[in-house]
Motif scaffolding. Sequence first.
Motif, PDB file in Angstrom:
ATOM      1  N   PHE A  37       0.790  -1.234   0.000  1.00 42.19           N
ATOM      2  CA  PHE A  37       0.000   0.000   0.000  1.00 42.19           C
ATOM      3  C   PHE A  37       0.822   1.283   0.000  1.00 42.19           C
ATOM      4  CE2 PHE A  37      -2.983  -3.080   2.000  1.00 42.19           C
ATOM      5  CZ  PHE A  37      -3.846  -3.138   0.931  1.00 42.19           C
ATOM      6  N   ARG A  38       2.106   1.172   0.251  1.00 45.03           N
ATOM      7  CA  ARG A  38       2.872   2.399   0.397  1.00 45.03           C
ATOM      8  C   ARG A  38       4.121   2.465  -0.484  1.00 45.03           C
ATOM      9  NH1 ARG A  38      -0.997   4.201   2.364  1.00 45.03           N
ATOM     10  NH2 ARG A  38      -1.315   5.185   4.400  1.00 45.03           N
ATOM     11  N   THR A  39       4.369   1.457  -1.288  1.00 48.21           N
ATOM     12  CA  THR A  39       5.540   1.557  -2.162  1.00 48.21           C
ATOM     13  C   THR A  39       5.098   1.527  -3.612  1.00 48.21           C
ATOM     14  OG1 THR A  39       5.951  -0.798  -2.492  1.00 48.21           O
ATOM     15  CG2 THR A  39       6.865   0.202  -0.491  1.00 48.21           C
ATOM     16  N   ARG A  40       5.956   2.024  -4.496  1.00 45.34           N
ATOM     17  CA  ARG A  40       5.572   2.061  -5.896  1.00 45.34           C
ATOM     18  C   ARG A  40       5.458   0.665  -6.483  1.00 45.34           C
ATOM     19  NH1 ARG A  40      10.728   4.031  -5.441  1.00 45.34           N
ATOM     20  NH2 ARG A  40      12.370   3.181  -6.769  1.00 45.34           N
ATOM     21  N   TRP A  41       6.240  -0.301  -5.930  1.00 46.65           N
ATOM     22  CA  TRP A  41       6.149  -1.656  -6.467  1.00 46.65           C
ATOM     23  C   TRP A  41       4.803  -2.270  -6.109  1.00 46.65           C
ATOM     24  CZ3 TRP A  41      10.354  -0.124  -3.359  1.00 46.65           C
ATOM     25  CH2 TRP A  41      11.485   0.271  -4.082  1.00 46.65           C
TER      26      TRP A  41
ATOM     27  N   TYR B  71       2.137  -0.609  -5.461  1.00 48.97           N
ATOM     28  CA  TYR B  71       1.146   0.118  -6.244  1.00 48.97           C
ATOM     29  C   TYR B  71       1.002  -0.509  -7.628  1.00 48.97           C
ATOM     30  CZ  TYR B  71      -0.812   3.812  -9.129  1.00 48.97           C
ATOM     31  OH  TYR B  71      -1.574   4.513 -10.021  1.00 48.97           O
ATOM     32  N   ARG B  72       2.137  -0.781  -8.265  1.00 46.14           N
ATOM     33  CA  ARG B  72       2.074  -1.378  -9.608  1.00 46.14           C
ATOM     34  C   ARG B  72       1.385  -2.736  -9.574  1.00 46.14           C
ATOM     35  NH1 ARG B  72       8.278  -0.088 -10.596  1.00 46.14           N
ATOM     36  NH2 ARG B  72       8.054   2.161 -10.811  1.00 46.14           N
TER      37      ARG B  72
ATOM     38  N   ARG C 222      -0.867  -3.743  -7.536  1.00 46.93           N
ATOM     39  CA  ARG C 222      -2.318  -3.600  -7.382  1.00 46.93           C
ATOM     40  C   ARG C 222      -2.976  -3.079  -8.655  1.00 46.93           C
ATOM     41  NH1 ARG C 222      -4.012  -0.021  -3.262  1.00 46.93           N
ATOM     42  NH2 ARG C 222      -1.993   1.006  -3.408  1.00 46.93           N
ATOM     43  N   VAL C 223      -2.300  -2.190  -9.347  1.00 48.32           N
ATOM     44  CA  VAL C 223      -2.877  -1.698 -10.609  1.00 48.32           C
ATOM     45  C   VAL C 223      -2.993  -2.849 -11.605  1.00 48.32           C
ATOM     46  CG1 VAL C 223      -2.514  -0.194 -12.584  1.00 48.32           C
ATOM     47  CG2 VAL C 223      -2.091   0.665 -10.303  1.00 48.32           C
TER      48      VAL C 223
END
Lengths: 521, 348
Positions: free
Chosen positions: B208-212, B214-215, B217-218
Amino acid sequence: MTDEPDAILRMENITKIYPNGIMANKGVNFSIAAGEIHGLVGENGAGKTTLMQILFGLNHPEEGKILLEGKEITIANPNAAIAHGIGMVHQHFMLVPSLSVAENLVLGVEPRKGVSLDLPEAIRTTEALSKKFNLKVDPRSAIRDLPVGTKQKVEILKALHRGARILILDEPTAVLTPQETDELFDELKLLKDQGNTIIFISHKLNEIKALCDRVTVMRAGKSQGVFAVADVTEQDISRLMVGRDVILRVEKSVAKPKKPVLKVQDLMVVNRFRKKAVDDISFTVRQGEILGIAGVEGNGQRELVEALTGLGLYASGDISIGGKDIKKLSIRGIRDLGTSHIPEDRMTYGCAADLSIEMNLLSYTHDHPEYNKNYFLMDINAINEVSNKLVEEYRILCSSPQQEVRRLSGGNIQKVVVAREFSSNPKLIISDQPTRGIDVGATEFIRKRLVTLRDEGCAVLLVSADLNEVMELSDSLIVMYGGKITAYIEDASSISEEALGLYMLGLESQGPEEIRRVCHD
Amino acid sequence: MTKSQRLFEVYRTGLVILISLLIAMVIILLVSEEPGEAMKLFLIGPLDSLRHIGNVLEMMVPLLFTGLAVSVMFSASQFNLGAEGAFFFGAIGAAFIAVNWNLPPVIHPTVAILWGGLIGSIFCGIPGLLKVKWGSSELVSSLMFNYIAYFFGLYLINYFLRDVNAGAMVSHRFVETSKLIKIIPKTRVHFGILIAAVMVVITAIFLFRTRWGYRIRVIGTNIRFARYSGINTDRAIILSQVIGGFIAGMGGSIELLGMYRRFEWQYLPGYGWTGVIVAILARNNPVYVPVAAFFLAYMRIGADIMSRSTDMPNEFVAIIQGIIIILIAATSFLSKQRHKMVVKEAMS
Ligand SMILES: Nc1ncnc2c1ncn2[C@@H]1O[C@H](COP(=O)(O)OP(=O)(O)O)[C@@H](O)[C@H]1O
Ligand SMILES: [Mg+2]
């Protein structure tokens, strides 16, 4: 309002709420008389499609009832609708591209020889129907080779073949050229003379005036009343539709184009049917200009956009953005050159509907330093701040930036897409059907933004099947037909719809010299 | 999700659990000669002594790891079932270090756990790699890989670590420094539960808090959107599987070093499968994994206690788990109520 003539079909007090909480119909009353062409107008998102899908059994209302010839009926599914003589031609065609016209026509009600399809019989049926209703189609050609106007005829025939007496047409003219529209109108009037009843959905008021007997106006899920077309003016209807006077006129100054940003040279794209979808085209888009691509859908625009954005491959030719060849670049690489892309289909490509608005706004910029506290952690405060700002700036109607995108209306979803794409300092904007299916307010907003960006020096490529849009918004125009450029119009305001229609249908084409003028150095 | 919808999901999950427990009661009533006693042991047996509470906590540890592992993999919409094999194979990797190496305390288990994690990440990474390279279904390949893990793992133990003096097919004893210390007296609850707690936090932060995260989850919600946005989807898919595999491999190592003196599993221990149920109950959200793991551990220990002193077999837990999965996966379960709620919200 008119007195009720004898209604063949009546929908009473229909309320429909989608699982995402959007109330698409609120206590709508709708009735049609036998043998009329009944217009249903309202701006995008007003709930027209929803209402008709309820009638066709594709949607089920929370409240309300449907009466056919005075008797209450329930329409559980499209088969039940067809059994009641109700047929529908959808906004998006539901045909099998690889099958022939005849096969599509009889799909589901096939004449059989033993266990297999009796193709000759299917062809005879098609020919007979085609003749009876004067809708000209070739039973043997494959759907995928047909122009949009013909596909639509197949859809209409399909509905008639299944015994439809009440025919619903959902925005049939949205995909047609002016010439095809005229042809369709003649055919529809003939159908009416043969005793059929037609519900015609549109948001183009001149069409309603030209074709319909009566019209029901919808706004924001509610019916605004039913009127005899002869008694009302276009202005009256327009006011009822939008709730205020609108003139969708884009205010813009004359473009001052500078250096080319996008250069396309001899581009060729081959699609999965091995057809040349984009056939050897060259053009440039310069800083500070909006170059429109007009054309009937399916003439190579999609493949062109996919090649430009890296979503699809191209067979040969050169594309450069800001002087850099993109052949070897990833999608990310192309974006990093300053390319933004408003995709044609916002739900498939433009958003992750189950994530929040905030998360959707970040999909390209999420790894930029301003949104990351350090190597590992994203900066939640910075993200909140910028998404609040964008939600405000783009007037995205939502409960908070944490709301799921799925819960927004079409226009607001598109604003999320646009907010993301416009806020990353683009040098080139590839804008594919930027206002399709969204309300007037959002449309106006997005068009204004595009002009502003142009004035700030952006190069804008605008692909739109909406003739009004492409003519109003573009500075210059190219027309695509069959994967080729058939015309370059340097001053978009100098050409009439009819003349453009001729290029779009491939009936006319400029010479190569004239077309080459679209390439600038 | 709006607040009321999140509440609704909690309510739905609670109801699913309640229904499955009711069915469990019915089964006990039908099958058992002494239903009253059986029910009592099943429901409150796990709480009746420190030892039993300890049992629940011990059982939670492997489930926390596999639940987290599966949550990460599923978050990318990759249905990799390799957590089972990664858990097992990671444990075998750790066993080698625990038997053969001599290292100072603390360092010894740390090295063994990291090594086990590494093996787990390779193990789960391969189905991910096959998926992005050739589009082969990660579901199928990960299932196949579990068998490879099982047979190859037993082969390794048998030929390289087997203690021929022991009666069964087990490894040599672990070096004392490699073991995880017990932290609650009179129980076998070991240091691994603290590592698990830290992993819950780390995994939640990662997703929930890192760009990895985030990717991942997208990609999990709309992979075409991810691609369009310029996210390298192949890389993110593999990353999610590698990380999931790492957590599962760690879990296997920790379970082994905390609970055993030798490697003695003759079968796949099944924690990977249960991890799938944990992840489903937790909706792939690491924050909810402890709750789900606790519930499943509690139920298993309850059934265990019950089976030891009554005529009820503890396999009936499998039935309950099956019911839970079916009800939760059935999106239409309570969908009418959900729609009613939506309607009410929209009308107000
Ligand atoms: N399947 C759906 N799920 C959720 N919302 C929908 C769905 N279809 C339409 N909507 C929403 O319902 C409203 C009415 O849509 P629609 O009936 O398509 O309007 P129209 O055809 O008049 O443009 C819009 O806000 C739209 O976003
Ligand atoms: Mg519509």
